[in-house]
Design an enzyme around this catalytic site. Structure first.
Site, PDB file in Angstrom:
ATOM      1  NE  ARG A 191     -27.053  -8.624 -30.532  1.00 22.41           N
ATOM      2  CZ  ARG A 191     -26.589  -9.066 -31.699  1.00 22.41           C
ATOM      3  NH1 ARG A 191     -25.986  -8.218 -32.518  1.00 22.41           N
ATOM      4  NH2 ARG A 191     -26.735 -10.314 -32.042  1.00 22.41           N
ATOM      5  CE  LYS A 215     -17.189  -2.511 -10.074  1.00 19.26           C
ATOM      6  NZ  LYS A 215     -16.682  -2.980  -8.765  1.00 19.26           N
ATOM      7  CD  GLU A 243     -20.503   1.218  -0.039  1.00 22.81           C
ATOM      8  OE1 GLU A 243     -19.379   1.649  -0.370  1.00 22.81           O
ATOM      9  OE2 GLU A 243     -20.841   0.031  -0.188  1.00 22.81           O
ATOM     10  CE  LYS A 284     -18.535   3.599  -7.684  1.00 26.04           C
ATOM     11  NZ  LYS A 284     -19.557   2.700  -7.139  1.00 26.04           N
ATOM     12  CG  HIS A 316     -17.369  -3.504  -0.785  1.00 24.55           C
ATOM     13  ND1 HIS A 316     -16.974  -2.392  -0.083  1.00 24.55           N
ATOM     14  CD2 HIS A 316     -18.584  -3.202  -1.333  1.00 24.55           C
ATOM     15  CE1 HIS A 316     -17.896  -1.451  -0.210  1.00 24.55           C
ATOM     16  NE2 HIS A 316     -18.886  -1.911  -0.952  1.00 24.55           N
ATOM     17  CG  HIS A 353     -19.615  -8.126  -1.482  1.00 23.87           C
ATOM     18  ND1 HIS A 353     -18.976  -7.744  -2.641  1.00 23.87           N
ATOM     19  CD2 HIS A 353     -20.584  -7.210  -1.282  1.00 23.87           C
ATOM     20  CE1 HIS A 353     -19.552  -6.646  -3.122  1.00 23.87           C
ATOM     21  NE2 HIS A 353     -20.526  -6.299  -2.310  1.00 23.87           N
TER      22      HIS A 353
END
Length: 1605
Positions: free
Chosen positions: A142, A164, A206, A248, A269, A273
Site C-alpha cells: 500500500r 505520476k 520536453e 514543472k 502529448h 501519445h
C-alpha cells in the site's frame, strides 16, 4: 551526444535544489553518487534499499553504486545503517517493460527478498523505469518510499518530477497508475555522458515544450543556444534543465492531481501519445511529442489563436536540435518502415487521453511563445483535429466571402536573397517580414553550418537579427548540407561555398557537400557549376552529372572573379548566385550572359536592386553584361521584405473564378517581383475588374463561369504564376465553340526544372478534371470547358511535392463539382504554411480532411510507379480465373471484391443471358462500358474488380482502360490461361451467354486488345505437365481430367496458382518486391539457367538453386522466344521457386544467342518482363539509347541490371572505354554489370582497382557486378560481391566461360583466406541421437563451406567455456537443459530471446576491426529459432492449402505444456497475429507463472482441463510441447474448430504421435510432425551461421535417411 567534461568528483559537489510541494526534494548537479547515497541513508532510513534499473544501465553504473553504498553505510555517522542492505533488480529496457507482467515480476522479487513496508526503492533509469518503479512503490504494501534517479534528459526535465506513475496497456499509454511523490529526485547530469545521442535529442522535446508554454525568454535561449547545448556545455545544460525542473515543480505544487493547470505540461502529448501508441517502439517518446507539438500548434493556428511566425519558430527550434516535425520525414520513415499513422488510428488512440472530458478531446493551445490560451487544456472538436492531421485536404465547391482584404507572407525570392546579402554583409541587419517556411529554414541552416553569420530572433520571432560575417570566416561545415527540394538555396549556396576559407580544412573536413532529396538530385545546376569550374573552383558531382549532390573544395584564391561567361537560358538563379558573391571575388567581375534569351530578367533586376540596398552597385555595360567591383556589403539597420507576389495570385484567382472580390493589401505596382503584374496582365484580360495601386491590388471577378479564354499569354516575366493561370484557363470560355476556348501559355520553359516538371504535371492533373491540355515547346495549351462539365478526380490531385501545384488546384477546387482532393497538402509549407487556414478562415472556402492511406507514389515525371491505392482491374477471356483469383487477391490485399458480371446483374436486375437475348450484344457492351466507367468513378480506390471477358470489345471500354493505366497510374492485369483448359471449363458453365464463336476464335480476335489494355500479365499454369527424362508426367494436373475423384488434386493445383498470383500482386503493388537486400548480404549469387525448356529441370530446381539468391532465365537459350512460350516458362519457374527472377535476353554481340538485328523483338520481350513482374531485368547498354530511355519510363518495380560484356578481351579495366561503359551503365541501371575477359591474372587485379576507385573516389552507391570471363578470370568471380553468376553441375552448359559453382567459389575463398574454418556444435544432454550434425554438415558440404558440426554433451554448461572461446568457434545449437543457463555466457541476445527467455542458437559474430589492436572484435550472440520453426510450418500449411481458413484476428490457439519450448510457441503464435492463446499444463501453477512473463497484449489465458469449453473461439491451431510418451488423453473438445485446423507436434520421436493421428484421422486436421519443426528451425540456424538460404531438400533428405535408419 557531446561528452561532458571529466571531473574528479568533489567530496561535497555543488548542488542546486528546487522546491516542490513545500520540500527541496529536487537536487541537481554533477557527480552526485556519494552525496545522494549519504542523504538517502540519513533522511530515508531503511533496513532494505532496492535499486531497480534496466539492462543497459546496470553494467555501466551498478557495481560502483553497490561499492559506494557499502563504504558509505559503514561510516560511523549513520549509526544503524551498517545493518542496511542494498539489493538490485534489472529489467529489459524499452517501453514494452512498462507492463503488468514486468510490474508483477518486480513485486514477486520484492516478496522473495522479504521486503517490508519500510523498504525504500530507488528507480534509476529513464521514463520507463521511473513510471514503472514508481507505480510499484505506490502499490507495494500500500505504498513504500521511493527515490527517482533519472538518467535520461527526458526523465530529468519531465517524467521524474511530479509523482505520476503508470504502466501501459494495449489501449494506450499510462492508463493504469497512481500519483505517488518520490521522497527525493537526484538529477545527476553526469548520466548524460553515456546517454545515446538520439535519446538526448528526444529529451530536448520536453525542454522545448516547457519553454514554449512558460517563458519566451527561455525559448530564445534555446533558439540561440543550440550549439552549446548539443555540445553538452555544463553550464548551459544545467541552466536548461534547471529551468524546466523549476517550471514543472511550480506547476505540480499548485496542481498536484492534475485538476487543470498541470494539464499544460501535456502540450504536444495528446497527439504525441497517439503517434507513440502506433509507432512504438520504433519511435521514441520525445520524437513523437515533437511531432505532436507541431500538430497541436497547427491546430492553434487553424483556430486563430497562434500566428505562423510562432509556428515557424517552434518548428525551427525542434529541427535545430535534430527532432522530427513531420511523420513524412525520411528519418521517421526509415525508422518506422511500413507502419502508418492513419487519422482514424490516431483519433482512436486519443479517445483514451486522460485530459478528455467525455467525448471531447482537450489540448493545450498556444497564443504566442510562452503563453497559452487558458491555464489548462482546451476542448477541440474532432473535425478540426481530423482536418489538421489528415495528409490530404478536400476543397468543397462553395461561394467564398464576397469581399475580402488580406495580406500574404514574405516573398520567398526576396527572403532568400536577403539572407545571403545580410550574411555576407558587415554589421547587424534586422530582417522584418521574413518568410517562415521550409525553404527559408533550409537557407538559414546552410548559412549557419557554413559559419557565414550569426542569427538571433527578436519581437516574438517577427524580426531576424543577422550579424553578418562580412564574407570572412566561412568554413567547411561539420556535416553535409541538406537542401531538401529548395532549388533557390541550392543555386545560391553553391557559389557561397566557393568563398569557404581554405584554412578551415582539417583531416576530417576537406570539402562542403551539398545534397537534397530525390527530386533535387534531378534538377539542373550544370550551367552554374561549369561557370564556377572555369573560374577555378574545385567542384565535383557525386552522383548524376549536372545535379546535386556536389562536393566543393575550398581553394587558396577562393572565388577568383574576372571575366565570367554564364548560360542564363535555364534559370536566372544562376545569375543571381554569381552576382551576390561577386563583390567577394579576388578580382572585379565582368559577367556576360550567354545562351540566347535570358530567363526571368525581372529576378536578376530584383537581385541588383537588393544588392544596391546593401551598398553594392552594379554597372550594366550592355544588355547582358554586368560589372561588379570588389567591395563589402554594408548591412542596413533594418530591411523589410515585401510580401510574396506569386502567393498573392491564388486569393486573387479565387476572386476571379468565383465572381467575388479580393484585395491584397501589401502587393502593388511598386513591387520588385514580376508576378505582381499577374492581375493586370492576366486577370483583367480574362474579364476581371482590376484596381492596382503602388501598394495594393484588388480583383473583382466576373459572374461565375464567364472567365474569358485568351489566345496567348506570354508569362516569361511571371513564370511561377503560370500554374494559377492554367487552372483559370481550364474553365475559361468565349462561346459555345470549343475551338474558341483555347488558352496558350508561353515563355515558361524554365518551369520544367522546378520542384517538378510543372508543365507536364499540369497537363496530367488537368486531364483528371476532363480538361484537355497539351505541352508546347515553351508552355502549354489548355482547352477550357464549362465548370459544370468538369469531372471529379476520384483519386485527387497529385502535387509532386510542389507547393504551387497544391495551391493552384485549390483555386480550381472552389468551383469543380464533387470536391477536389489535394493529396499532399503539406507541400504548401515551402512558401505559405498557413495557406489552408487562410483559404478557410479568411476566404471562406470549405475544407475537409482526407486520409487516403499511406502514400507510395513517386513523381509522375520521375517514375511510372503505379498508384498502389487505386483499384486493381482483371481482364482476360472468360474462364481464365478472374473471379477465383480476384477473390484470393482481395483476401491477400485486404480489399473488397467486385465481379462486374455479378454487379451488372444486381444493378440492372437481370441475368447476362437474359439481357443479351432481349437487347442483343451491342446493347450489352454499351451498358458494360457505362458500368465500367461508373465503377472506376465510384470504386476507384481499394477494390479488386474482375471485368467481363469481352470488356475490351468496344473502343470506348478500351479507351477507359488505357486511360486508367496511363493517366491514373492504375493497374490492369491480363490473366492468361491455356485455351484448351478454358474451353473445357466453359463446356461445364452454362451461367453466361455463349460467344457465338469458338473460344479459340474469340481469343485470337481479342488477344491484341487484352495486351493493349493491360500493363501487367499473369499466366495461370493449371496444366503443368512437368515430365521427367522419360516423358512421364510427374507433377501437375490437367483440367481435362478433373472429376469427383481428383477434385482435391485440382484444388491443390489452384492453391499453387493462387499462391503464385498473390506473390505477383505483392510485387506489382510494391508491398513485397522480393528484391535481394544487396547491402545487407555480404555476397550474393544468381544461378544462370541454360535449359532450352525448363520443364524437365523443375523437379530439381531447388537443388540447382541451392545457395543462390536469384535465378536468371536466359530467354535467348530457350527453344522458342515466343511471348506465349516465355510466359509459360516463367510461370512454371515461379511455381517451383520463390527466388527473384533475373530476365535476360542476351544478344549475340554480347555473348548470347539472340539476333543482333532483332532489337525490336528484344525490347518487346523486355517490356513483357515488366508486365510479368520480373524482379530484375538485364538491359544491354549497347542497345539504342532511344529505346532504352523509352523502356525505362515503364519499368515500374522491376530493377534494371545495366550490362555490358567485352567478348574481345581488348578493353582494359584501366582504359577510358570501360569508364565510358561504366558511366552509361550507371546512368541507366539500378545495378551496374560490367564483364571483361581476362588474358592474365593481372586483369583481375586491375578490375579490383577499378571497383575500389569508383566506390571510394566517386562515392559510388549503386551495386556493381564486375567480373572477368575465362579461366584466368575466375579469381574475379571468387572476389565479386554482388550477384555473381554461378553454374551447377546439373546444368547442360555454363552460361559463360569460366563460370563456377557456389561450392567452387566457397572453396576458392577458403584457399585465399577469406572464408576461414569454423566449428559448430550442439550443446545439451542427452543429445546422442540428435540429427543436427547430419542436418548442418549436409548443408556445409553442399555449399563447399569449410565448417563442421559436432556433438558436445556435458553435465555442466560451464564445460562449454573453452569451446566458445576457441577462435575457430562459429556457433552452436543449444537444447535442453541449457537454453536458459547458457545466456550468461553470451555478449548479446536478440529481442526475440529477451521476450522468449531462452536461447537455442549461438552465433559468433565478427564486428568491425578494433582500431587500437587492428583485430576484429568477436561477440557471442544469442538467438532463438524455435519460434521461427513453429511459425514457418504453420504458414506453409496455411499458404499451400486452399481450404485452410485465414489465420488472424478472429483466430485462437491452444498450447499444451508450459516448459521452455512453450515460450517459443507463445511468441510464434503472437507473431501470427492470434489474439487469444489458451495454455494448458498438468501443473496449473506453472502455466499461470508462464503467462505472467509475457505482456498482457499476448492474450494468454490458462485452462484447468483440456475438456474445458472454449466458448465461441475454439482453437484453430494446437501446439503440443510435451514429450510424446506423456500418457495424456486428447478429448474431442480441443478439435471443436472443425475441419482444416492445424496441429503442431514438437516431439519428434516417434514421428507419428497419438495427437497427430487423432487430429488428422478423426477430425480432418492438418498435422505438422516434430521432425518438420526441427528441420525448419535448423534451416534458420543454418542461414544465421552462413548468411545463405539452406539447401532444404538436401538437408531434409539426409536427416530423414538417418532418422529412418
Amino acid at each position: 551526444m557531446g561528452s561532458i567534461e571529466e571531473q574528479i568528483p568533489p567530496p561535497d559537489p555543488d548542488v542546486v535544489k528546487v522546491s516542490i510541494l513545500g520540500s527541496e526534494s529536487i537536487i541537481l548537479g554533477f557527480h552526485l553518487t556519494d552525496y545522494m547515497l549519504r542523504e538517502i541513508i540519513r533522511e530515508i532510513p531503511s533496513p532494505t534499499y532496492v535499486l531497480i534499473t534496466d539492462e543497459n544501465l546496470a553494467p555501466i553504473y551498478l557495481s560502483r553504486i553497490i561499492t559506494r553504498f557499502s563504504t558509505i553505510a559503514t561510516e560511523s555517522s549513520f549509526g544503524n545503517a551498517t545493518s542496511s542492505r542494498l539489493i538490485t533488480y534489472t529489467i529489459p529496457p524499452g517501453e514494452q517493460s512498462k507492463s503488468r507482467a514486468i510490474k508483477a515480476q518486480i513485486e514477486d522479487f520484492l516478496f522473495d527478498q522479504a521486503c517490508t513496508r519500510d523498504t525504500c526503492i530507488l528507480a534509476m533509469g529513464g521514463g520507463v523505469i521511473g513510471d514503472l518503479v514508481g507505480f510499484v512503490a505506490a502499490t507495494f504494501m500500500r505504498g513504500v518510499p521511493y527515490v527517482q534517479i533519472p538518467t535520461t534528459l527526458l526523465a530529468m526535465v519531465d517524467s521524474s518530477i511530479g509523482g505520476k506513475t503508470a504502466i501501459d496497456l494495449t489501449y494506450g499509454k499510462n492508463l493504469i497508475g497512481a500519483f505517488w511523490q518520490p521522497k527525493k529526485i537526484y538529477i545527476d547530469l553526469c548520466f548524460l555522458k553515456t546517454l545515446p545521442e538520439r535519446e538526448f535529442i528526444a529529451g530536448m522535446a520536453e525542454v522545448i515544450k516547457t519553454a514554449a508554454i512558460s517563458s519566451e525568454k527561455d525559448f530564445v535561449n534555446l533558439e540561440n543556444g543550440v550549439k552549446a547545448i548539443r555540445e553538452a556545455s555544463q553550464s548551459m545544460l544545467l541552466s536548461v534543465i534547471l529551468a524546466s525542473a523549476q517550471f514543472k515543480a511550480n506547476i505540480v505544487t499548485n496542481d498536484e492531481r492534475e485538476g487543470g493547470l498541470r494539464g499544460l505540461l501535456n502540450f504536444g502529448h495528446t497527439i504525441g501519445h497517439a503517434i507513440e501508441a502506433i509507432l512504438t517502439p520504433e519511435m521514441l517518446h520525445g520524437e513523437c511529442v515533437s511531432i505532436g507539438i507541431v500538430k497541436e500548434v497547427e491546430i492553434a493556428r487553424n483556430l486563430g489563436y497562434l500566428n505562423q511566425v510562432a509556428v515557424g519558430r517552434l518548428m525551427r527550434c525542434l529541427q535545430s536540435y535534430g527532432l522530427p516535425v513531420s511523420l513524412d520525414e525520411k528519418k521517421v520513415t526509415d525508422l518506422v518502415g511500413n507502419k502508418y499513422c492513419s487519422v482514424d488510428g490516431l483519433m482512436e488512440a486519443m479517445k483514451y487521453d486522460k485530459k478528455n472530458q467525455g467525448d471531447k478531446k482537450k489540448m493545450v493551445m498556444l497564443t504566442s511563445i510562452g503563453k497559452t490560451l487558458e491555464q489548462k487544456a482546451t476542448a477541440v472538436s474532432d473535425e478540426i483535429i481530423r482536418k489538421v492531421l489528415s495528409p490530404a485536404i478536400k476543397v468543397i465547391p462553395s461561394t467564398p466571402i464576397p469581399n475580402v482584404a488580406m495580406s500574404t507572407l514574405g516573398s520567398k525570392s526576396i527572403s532568400n536573397r536577403a539572407l545571403i546579402l545580410a550574411a555576407l554583409g558587415e554589421g547587424t541587419c534586422r530582417l522584418k517580414g521574413l518568410l517562415h517556411s521550409d525553404d527559408t529554414q533550409v537557407m538559414l541552416t546552410a548559412l549557419q553550418k557554413l559559419g557565414a553569420a550569426q542569427f538571433e530572433w527578436e519581437d516574438n520571432g517577427d524580426t531576424l537579427v543577422v550579424i553578418g560575417g562580412g564574407g570572412e570566416g566561412i568554413k567547411v561545415p561539420d556535416s553535409e548540407i541538406y537542401l531538401g527540394n529548395a532549388g533557390t538555396a541550392s543555386r545560391f549556396v553553391t557559389t557561397v561555398c566557393t568563398l569557404v576559407d581554405h584554412k578551415s580544412v582539417t583531416e576530417t573536413k576537406t570539402a562542403t557537400i551539398l545534397t537534397g532529396n530525390d527530386r533535387m538530385k534531378l534538377r539542373p545546376i550544370a550551367p552554374l557549376v561549369t561557370t564556377l569550374l572555369e573560374n577555378g573552383s574545385e567542384i565535383r558531382y557525386l552522383e548524376k552529372e549536372g545535379s546535386l549532390p556536389l562536393e566543393i573544395k575550398p581553394s587558396v584564391g577562393r572565388f577568383q572573379g574576372g571575366s565570367i561567361n554564364l548560360t542564363a537560358s535555364v534559370s536566372s538563379q544562376y545569375v543571381s548566385s554569381i552576382l551576390m558573391c561577386a563583390p567577394h571575388a579576388s578580382q572585379t567581375v565582368t559577367l556576360t550572359l550567354t545562351g540566347g534569351q535570358v530567363i526571368s530578367q525581372q529576378y536578376i533586376d530584383m537581385t541588383i536592386t537588393m544588392m544596391n540596398s546593401f551598398g553594392i552597385q552594379i554597372d550594366r555595360l550592355e544588355s547582358n553584361v554586368y560589372r561588379i567591383q570588389r567591395g563589402r556589403y554594408k548591412n542596413p539597420e533594418v530591411y523589410i521584405i515585401e510580401s510574396d507576389a506569386s502567393s498573392a495570385t491564388y486569393p486573387l484567382a479565387i476572386a476571379a473564378i468565383t465572381g467575388t472580390t479580393c484585395t491584397i493589401t501589401n502587393i502593388g505596382s511598386n513591387s520588385l517581383q514580376g508576378d505582381s503584374a499577374f492581375a493586370v496582365k492576366v486577370l483583367a484580360p480574362m474579364g476581371c475588374k482590376v484596381t492596382q495601386t503602388s501598394i495594393s491590388t484588388t480583383v473583382k471577378g466576373p459572374p461565375i463561369g464567364t472567365l474569358q479564354s485568351l489566345p496567348e499569354i506570354d508569362m516569361e516575366s511571371m513564370t511561377d504564376a503560370f500554374l494559377t493561370a492554367s487552372v483559370l484557363a481550364a474553365v475559361a470560355t468565349k462561346n459555345t465553340k470549343a475551338d474558341d476556348n483555347i488558352t496558350r501559355i508561353v515563355g515558361i520553359a524554365n518551369q520544367r526544372v522546378k520542384e517538378c516538371n510543372r508543365i507536364a504535371a499540369m497537363v496530367h492533373e488537368l486531364s483528371k478534371f476532363g480538361v484537355e491540355a497539351f505541352e508546347l515547346p515553351d508552355g502549354l495549351e489548355i482547352h477550357g470547358k464549362p465548370i459544370q462539365s468538369l469531372k471529379t478526380p476520384i483519386e485527387g490531385v497529385k502535387c509532386y511535392d510542389d507547393h504551387r501545384i497544391a495551391m493552384s488546384f485549390s483555386v480550381l477546387g472552389c468551383v469543380a463539382p464533387g470536391g477536389t482532393i489535394i493529396r499532399e497538402k503539406k507541400c504548401v509549407e515551402k512558401t505559405w504554411p498557413s495557406w489552408w487556414d487562410a483559404l478557410e478562415k479568411e476566404l471562406g472556402v470549405k475544407l475537409q480532411g482526407v486520409d487516403l492511406g499511406p502514400s507510395t507514389e513517386q513523381d509522375h515525371n520521375e517514375s511510372n510507379g503505379n498508384n498502389k491505392e487505386s483499384s486493381i482491374l482483371f481482364i482476360g477471356i472468360r474462364g481464365a480465373g478472374k473471379t477465383t483469383l480476384g477473390k484470393a487477391a482481395a483476401k491477400a490485399l485486404n480489399r473488397q471484391f467486385i465481379d462486374m458480371d455479378h454487379h451488372f446483374e444486381t444493378t440492372f436486375k437481370i441475368t447476362l443471358t437474359e439481357y443479351v437475348e432481349k437487347e442483343g450484344w451491342e446493347a450489352f457492351r454499351a451498358k458494360e462500358t457505362e458500368l465500367l466507367s461508373s465503377l472506376l468513378k465510384n470504386n476507384g480506390f481499394g477494390y479488386i474488380i474482375s471485368c467481363g471477358g469481352g470488356i475490351i470489345e468496344t473502343e470506348n471500354s478500351r479507351e477507359i482502360l488505357q486511360k486508367y493505366i496511363n493517366e491514373k497510374n492504375g493497374i490492369v492485369v491480363h490473366l492468361v490461361r491455356d485455351v484448351d483448359e478454358v474451353e473445357n471449363f466453359l463446356e461445364q458453365d452454362k451461367t453466361r451467354p455463349v460467344y457465338g464463336e469458338t473460344v479459340r476464335d474469340a481469343w485470337k480476335r481479342r488477344e491484341k486488345w487484352y495486351q493493349q489494355c493491360s500493363n501487367y500479365e499473369f499466366v495461370a499454369v493449371t496444366k503443368t505437365a512437368v515430365v521427367n527424362q522419360n516423358g512421364q508426367v510427374i507433377d501437375g494436373i490437367s483440367i481435362n481430367n478433373i472429376n469427383n475423384d481428383n477434385q482435391e488434386d485440382f484444388d491443390a493445383e489452384w492453391a499453387k496458382v493462387t499462391r503464385d498470383f498473390c506473390r505477383f500482386l505483392n510485387f506489382i503493388t510494391g508491398r513485397e518486391t522480393n528484391h535481394v537486400d544487396l547491402n545487407k548480404i555480404e555476397k550474393t549469387y544468381f544461378i544462370s539457367l541454360t535449359f532450352p525448356d525448363i520443364r524437365p529441370a523443375l523437379p530439381e530446381i531447388e537443388v540447382l538453386t541451392n545457395g543462390a539468391d536469384a535465378i536468371e532465365i536466359r530467354i535467348d537459350l530457350l527453344s522458342s522466344s515466343s511471348i506465349i512460350h516465355v510466359g509459360q516458362q516463367l510461370a512454371l519457374l515461379r511455381r517451383y521457386s520463390e527466388l527473384p527472377i533475373i530476365f535476360t535476353v542476351r544478344s549475340i554481340g554480347q555473348g548470347g544467342k539472340f539476333s543482333n538485328n532483332a532489337e525490336d523483338e528484344m525490347f518487346k520481350l523486355l517490356q513483357y518482363a515488366i508486365k510479368w513482374g520480373c524482379e530484375y531485368i538485364d538491359l544491354e547498354i549497347t542497345s539504342s539509347s532511344q529505346k532504352i530511355e523509352k523502356f525505362l519510363r515503364s519499368k515500374a518495380n522491376s530493377k534494371i541490371i545495366a550490362s555490358w560484356h567485352d567478348l574481345s578481351g581488348n578493353t582494359k579495366w584501366n582504359g577510358s572505354d570501360i569508364k565510358e561503359k561504366f558511366r552509361i551503365a550507371n546512368k541507366y541501371g539500378d545495378i551496374i554489370k560490367i564483364i571483361g575477359t581476362a588474358s592474365s591474372i593481372s586483369d583481375n587485379f586491375q578490375l579490383m582497382e577499378f571497383i575500389r576507385f569508383y566506390e571510394q573516389q566517386n562515392n559510388q552507391k549503386k551495386p556493381i557486378i564486375a567480373i572477368n570471363m575465362g579461366t584466368k578470370g575466375q579469381l574475379s568471380r571468387i572476389l565479386n560481391k554482388v550477384f555473381t553468376p554461378v553454374t551447377h553441375p546439373a546444368l547442360p552448359t555454363k552460361a559463360a566461360p569460366g563460370q563456377l559453382s557456389i561450392a567452387e567459389i566457397h572453396k576458392g575463398l577458403h584457399l585465399i583466406g577469406l572464408l576461414p574454418k569454423r566449428k559448430f556444435y550442439v550443446f545439451g544432454k542427452p543429445i546422442t541421437h540428435s540429427p543436427s550434425p547430419t542436418l548442418h554438415n549436409a548443408g556445409f558440404e553442399a555449399f563447399g563451406i569449410p565448417y563442421h558440426y559436432s556433438l558436445f554433451e556435458s553435465e555442466n554448461i560451464a564445460d562449454v567455456k573453452p569451446i566458445i572461446e576457441d577462435s575457430e568457434f562459429g556457433g552452436a545449437s543449444v537444447t535442453i537443459p541449457y537454453k536458459i543457463d547458457v545466456i550468461p555466457f553470451l555478449d548479446e541476445t536478440s529481442e526475440h530471446v529477451k521476450i522468449i527467455g531462452a536461447v537455442n542458437t549461438i552465433i559468433a559474430k565478427e564486428l568491425d576491426k578494433d582500431t587500437s589492436t587492428s583485430t576484429k572484435k568477436r561477440i557471442l550472440y544469442g538467438e532463438n529459432t524455435d519460434w521461427l520453426g513453429i511459425l514457418g510450418c504453420i504458414k506453409k500449411i496455411s499458404v499451400n492449402n486452399i481450404n485452410t481458413p485465414p489465420i488472424g484476428s478472429e483466430s485462437s490457439a491452444l498450447i499444451i505444456g508450459a516448459g521452455g519450448t512453450s515460450r517459443a510457441a507463445i511468441y510464434a503464435l503472437h507473431k501470427l497475429g492470434i489474439p487469444k492463446i489458451y495454455l494448458y499444463n498438468r501443473t496449473h501453477k506453472r502455466a499461470t507463472e508462464l503467462i505472467l512473463q509475457f505482456p498482457s497484449s499476448y492474450g494468454l489465458t490458462t485452462i484447468q482441463s483440456l475438456s474445458d469449453s472454449f466458448q465461441t473461439t475454439p482453437p484453430q491451431i494446437i501446439v503440443s510441447t510435451i514429450p510424446a510418451d506423456n500418457n495424456l488423453e486428447f478429448p474431442d473438445e480441443i478439435f471443436a474448430f472443425g475441419k482444416h485446423g492445424i496441429v503442431v507436434e514438437m516431439a519428434y520421436k516417434p514421428r507419428r504421435t497419438q495427437l497427430l493421428e487423432k487430429a488428422e484421422r478423426e477430425h480432418g486436421w492438418m498435422g505438422v510432425e516434430g521432425i518438420q519443426v526441427l528441420l525448419e528451425q535448423g534451416f534458420w540456424q543454418f542461414e544465421l551461421w552462413t548468411g545463405r538460404k539452406a539447401p532444404r531438400n538436401l538437408m531434409t533428405q539426409k536427416v530423414l535417411e538417418k532418422y529412418q535408419s
